[in-house]
Design an enzyme around this catalytic site. Structure first.
Site, PDB file in Angstrom:
ATOM      1  N   ARG A  63      49.590   6.587   7.535  1.00 54.04           N
ATOM      2  CA  ARG A  63      49.182   7.218   8.656  1.00 54.04           C
ATOM      3  C   ARG A  63      50.118   6.946  10.063  1.00 54.04           C
ATOM      4  NH1 ARG A  63      44.322   5.682  11.987  1.00 54.04           N
ATOM      5  NH2 ARG A  63      43.620   7.687  13.068  1.00 54.04           N
ATOM      6  N   HIS A  67      51.406   9.398  12.528  1.00 54.38           N
ATOM      7  CA  HIS A  67      51.157   9.641  13.948  1.00 54.38           C
ATOM      8  C   HIS A  67      52.518   9.236  14.686  1.00 54.38           C
ATOM      9  CE1 HIS A  67      46.554   9.134  14.268  1.00 54.38           C
ATOM     10  NE2 HIS A  67      46.905   9.563  13.168  1.00 54.38           N
ATOM     11  N   ASN A  95      44.711   6.347  18.487  1.00 49.32           N
ATOM     12  CA  ASN A  95      45.364   5.292  17.607  1.00 49.32           C
ATOM     13  C   ASN A  95      44.837   3.894  17.822  1.00 49.32           C
ATOM     14  OD1 ASN A  95      47.397   6.843  16.859  1.00 49.32           O
ATOM     15  ND2 ASN A  95      48.839   6.664  18.739  1.00 49.32           N
ATOM     16  N   HIS A 194      44.466  11.766   2.807  1.00 48.84           N
ATOM     17  CA  HIS A 194      43.027  11.338   3.020  1.00 48.84           C
ATOM     18  C   HIS A 194      42.428  10.749   1.487  1.00 48.84           C
ATOM     19  CE1 HIS A 194      41.935  12.986   7.162  1.00 48.84           C
ATOM     20  NE2 HIS A 194      42.896  12.167   7.100  1.00 48.84           N
TER      21      HIS A 194
END
Length: 328
Positions: A63, A67, A95, A194
């Site tokens: 992740r 990001h 975040n 996910h």
């Protein structure tokens, strides 16, 4: 079915190879071979150490790469600390507090600086760590073209406006990925990340308690799953902001296709997960991924390579940070 699967995998591997070839002018597989030959090994060793302590950090590192790349490109800007005069990306509500794994990057960077001072960028460390995390959770390993340089700007406001939201619908998700050169199918493929990790209750609680003006609970969510989530995320809990649940309850530390099985069963955790069924095309892609784990693994590897080249800084652009949290 077998011949179709083999053909599909071949096409995916050809695409991976093409993407790598296309990057050679800027990013290269084995980029640190001459300048810091142990670079990828050192990063993997730190990821492995972290994974043994806390398997959940693998999802955090994947992740972190995502990001980073979706804000200003893959330039390590997500790692920069805020200062008295600037609120950085990591402190955006998108975040903080959910993003984690920073200390793994810090540890890898410290070791690399000790043996190859000023050579390996923080942005490349993040990309390597994401790949290693996928592999350690059972996903398909892949070569990471490197040569990224680190950015000097990090703004919380840009993270808040640039990152996809867990409440996004299909059109919003598709547009967000398209703005970064990724197709809708690659969006569906990357959503499979996910399969590992967890989510804060606050990122999906609206689906349980405050969906819209006509329905308290999202009617698309499986009723038994909703009851389970309500037990894990009680509406009146004073600690709601800190409560977390696995995104893929059956195998939260394994990179498999159970995530897609959950979506097909209306057990997608976020609105953005369940939204993948809202068009025949994306619903078909979800079903194909669910039925073909190895094919999804190959597609995911290709999509991660492509995502890792978004807006990269190369050549003399940017810098090689001495410390990932602070610009030079």
């Amino acid at each position: 079915m077998t011949s179709l699967y083999i053909t599909s995998v071949f096409v995916v591997l050809v695409l991976v190879s093409y993407n790598v070839q296309e990057l050679k002018a800027q990013l290269q597989v084995g980029y640190y071979g001459a300048s810091c030959g142990m670079a990828e090994y050192i990063v993997k060793d730190e990821v492995r150490n972290a994974f043994y302590r806390d398997p959940g950090l693998a999802a955090g590192l994947v992740r972190l790469h995502f990001h980073d790349c979706f804000v200003r490109g893959c330039d390590g800007s997500v790692l920069i600390d805020s200062t008295a005069s600037n609120s950085a990306e990591k402190d955006s509500p998108a975040n903080n507090p959910s993003l984690r794994g920073y200390e793994v990057i810090d540890n890898a960077k410290a070791r690399l600086e000790a043996v190859c001072r000023g050579v390996v960028s923080c942005a490349d460390i993040v990309a390597f760590a994401a790949r290693d995390s996928v592999e350690m959770t059972g996903g398909l390993g892949y070569d990471v073209p490197a040569g990224r340089r680190d950015g000097r700007v990090s703004l919380a406001s840009e993270a808040s406006s640039s990152l996809p939201s867990p409440i996004d619908n299909l059109n919003q998700l598709t547009r967000s990925f398209a703005n970064r050169g990724l197709t809708q199918e690659e969006m569906v493929t990357l959503s499979g990340a996910h399969t590992i990790g967890r989510s804060h209750c606050t990122s999906f609680s609206n689906r349980l308690y405050n969906y819209n003006t006509t329905s308290i609970q999202d009617p698309s969510i499986d009723s038994l799953y909703a009851q389970q989530l309500k037990q894990q995320c009680p509406q009146k809990s004073p600690d709601m902001a800190n409560l977390v649940v696995p995104i893929n309850p059956s195998s939260p530390a394994v990179a498999d296709t159970d995530y897609y099985m959950d979506v097909l069963a209306n057990r997608g955790l976020h609105n953005s997960d369940q939204a993948l069924l809202s068009s025949p095309m994306t619903a078909n892609q979800v079903a194909q991924n669910a039925m073909n784990p190895r094919l999804w693994g190959s597609k995911f590897a290709a999509a991660m390579v492509k995502m890792g080249q978004i807006g990269v800084l190369t050549g003399k652009a940017g810098e090689i940070r001495a410390t990932c949290r602070v610009i030079n």
